[in-house]
Design a protein around this motif. Structure first.
Motif, short mmCIF file in Angstrom:
data_model
loop_
_atom_site.label_atom_id
_atom_site.label_comp_id
_atom_site.label_asym_id
_atom_site.label_seq_id
_atom_site.Cartn_x
_atom_site.Cartn_y
_atom_site.Cartn_z
N THR A 1 0.74 -1.16 -0.04
CA THR A 1 0.16 0.14 -0.09
C THR A 1 0.92 1.29 -0.03
N ILE B 1 -5.20 -0.21 -1.34
CA ILE B 1 -5.64 0.65 -0.19
C ILE B 1 -7.15 0.57 -0.28
N ALA C 1 -5.40 -3.93 2.19
CA ALA C 1 -4.85 -2.80 2.41
C ALA C 1 -3.85 -3.00 3.57
#
Length: 398
Positions: A74, A315, A320
C-alpha cells in the motif's frame, strides 16, 4: 475576484532499499505533484468531455497523510501513483510529510495570501489510532482530531458538513459522505483560495459574446474585457497560446488556449510539468486586448474509482496495509471524494506596477480572445506549486 474551494474526504472501514540521494526540495515536490496532476487530469478527461476542476495539491496532501499510515504494498502504491518515488528516503521516512509542511509554509509565509488548507480526522470513540501516526498528523499537517459516533449517521453527517462549511467560508455546504455504523475513520481535507486580479477587469465593459463549444454549438457568455500589458507566449509545436493573469501576492492563473484549428483533445496528452515550466519561462510582456468569459465550475469526483487505474489499488481492498495507522485488522479506504468549486469574475484591486523586463513594443494592441474551450492552471509563482487546474468546455455550465 476568483475563489476556489476544494474538499477531499476519505472514508476508512474496519471488518526497496534506495541509493543515497541529495535531500529533495519543495521545488522537487512541486514538479512531481504537477506531473501527478497532469496524469489525473487525463484520467478524468477520459470519462467525459465536460468541464473539469480539481486541486492536485489538496489531493496529494491528503494522500501524504495516508502515506504515513501505510506500509508494504500500500505504501509503495501511494508513492508510485503520486509520483513521489524519487523523493522518498528509506533512512528518513518523514521526508515527504516534511516537504508538504515546508511547501505550505512557503506558500503562506507572508500571511497575505488567502490560501487556507485544513485537515481533520474524525474517528469512532472506540477506534485505536497509533500514537505515532496521531502525533505526526498534528506535527506535519496541523490536523484536528475529532471523536464522532458514526452509528448516528445523520448526526455525524451534520457535524462533518458543518466543519466543511466553516473551513470553506460557506462555499461548500454539503458533501454526501456515505457514513454508517461500519465507518471507523473519516479523513477530510479542505483548501480555500480567494484572490484579486492584479489587473482587474472593468465590470462596465463586460458584455455577452459567443463562445464556441465546438463547430456546432455556440453559447452566449458574459465576456470580460481588459486592455493592458500582459505576459504571453505561443507554443507553436503544440498549437496553442498562453496568457498569464496574475493575482495579488504571488499567485497567477495561466490560460492555455488551443488555436482555432486545434481540437483541445489533441493537447491533452502533451501537457506536462516540463512543458508548463517552459511556458512560464518563455512568457513575454506585450500590450494585449484580453477577452475572457466569466465562469463558475463546481465538480465532484469519486477518486476511489479513478485512482486504481493509476496503480493505487490495495488501499481500497481487504489487502490494504494501514498498520501504521492502527493495528486493528481489516481497515481499508472505502471512499475518496473530491469536491471543487471555482468562480471567476472581474473584481480586483490594482497593485504596484509589475516589472517591465521583456516588453515588446507594438503600435497596435494584439488580442487574446478566450472564446473556445481552454485549459487553466492556478499556481504559486515562487515554488511553481500547482494549486488548481481545470478545463472549460462550456462556461455556462456550473
Amino acid at each position: 475576484m476568483i475563489f476556489s474551494v476544494v474538499i477531499t474526504y476519505f472514508c476508512l472501514l474496519a471488518p526497496f532499499a534506495r541509493a543515497q540521494n541529495p535531500s529533495p526540495t519543495i521545488h522537487d515536490l512541486s514538479l512531481k505533484n504537477m506531473d501527478f496532476a497532469m496524469d489525473l487530469y487525463r484520467r478524468i478527461a477520459s470519462y467525459h468531455d465536460k468541464n473539469i476542476f480539481f486541486s492536485p495539491l489538496s489531493i496529494s496532501t491528503s494522500f501524504a497523510t495516508l502515506l504515513m499510515a501505510s506500509d508494504g504494498i500500500t505504501h509503495d502504491e501511494i508513492v508510485k501513483s503520486f509520483n513521489l518515488e524519487q523523493l522518498e528516503r528509506t533512512e528518513r521516512p518523514e521526508v515527504i510529510p516534511e516537504l508538504f509542511q515546508l511547501l505550505d509554509e512557503n506558500i503562506t509565509q507572508n500571511g497575505s495570501l488567502k490560501l487556507d488548507q485544513s485537515m481533520a480526522l474524525f474517528m469512532h470513540p472506540e477506534f485505536k489510532v497509533e500514537k505515532t501516526f496521531e502525533e505526526n498528523l498534528k506535527k506535519y499537517f496541523d490536523a484536528d482530531i475529532k471523536s464522532v459516533d458514526f452509528s448516528d449517521s445523520e448526526g455525524s453527517k451534520s457535524l462533518i458538513n458543518a466543519y466543511i462549511k466553516h473551513q470553506t467560508k460557506d462555499k461548500v455546504t454539503d458533501v454526501s459522505a456515505d457514513v454508517n455504523e461500519m465507518t471507523k475513520l473519516l479523513l477530510i481535507s479542505t483548501i480555500f483560495f480567494q484572490g484579486n486580479w492584479k489587473l482587474p477587469f472593468n465590470p462596465n465593459l463586460t458584455q455577452n459574446a459567443p463562445f464556441h463549444i465546438d463547430n456546432y454549438n455556440i453559447v452566449q457568455v458574459p465576456m470580460m474585457f481588459k486592455e493592458d500589458k500582459f505576459y504571453t507566449m505561443e507554443d507553436i509545436p503544440l498549437g496553442a497560446r498562453v496568457l498569464k493573469l496574475p493575482y495579488q501576492e504571488g499567485v497567477s492563473m495561466l490560460i492555455l488556449l488551443p488555436n482555432k484549428d486545434k481540437d483541445y483533445t489533441e493537447i491533452d496528452e502533451e501537457i506536462s510539468a516540463k512543458r508548463f515550466l517552459t511556458w512560464v519561462d518563455k512568457l513575454e510582456k506585450i500590450k494585449l486586448e484580453v477577452n475572457m468569459p466569466k465562469f463558475k465550475i463546481e465538480e465532484s469526483y469519486s477518486l476511489h474509482h479513478i485512482l486504481p487505474d493509476m496503480g493505487l489499488i490495495s488501499i481500497f481492498t481487504s489487502t490494504a496495509n494501514l498498520t501504521r495507522l492502527s493495528k486493528d485488522k481489516g481497515i481499508k479506504v472505502s471512499e475518496v471524494l473530491h469536491k471543487a468549486v471555482i468562480e471567476v469574475d472581474e473584481t480586483g484591486t490594482t497593485a504596484a506596477a509589475a516589472t517591465t523586463t521583456g516588453i515588446i513594443p507594438y503600435s497596435l494592441p494584439r488580442t487574446f480572445t478566450v472564446n473556445r474551450p481552454f485549459f487553466f492552471f492556478i499556481y504559486h509563482e515562487e515554488t511553481k506549486c500547482l494549486l488548481f487546474m481545470g478545463r472549460v468546455i462550456d462556461p455556462t455550465k456550473p
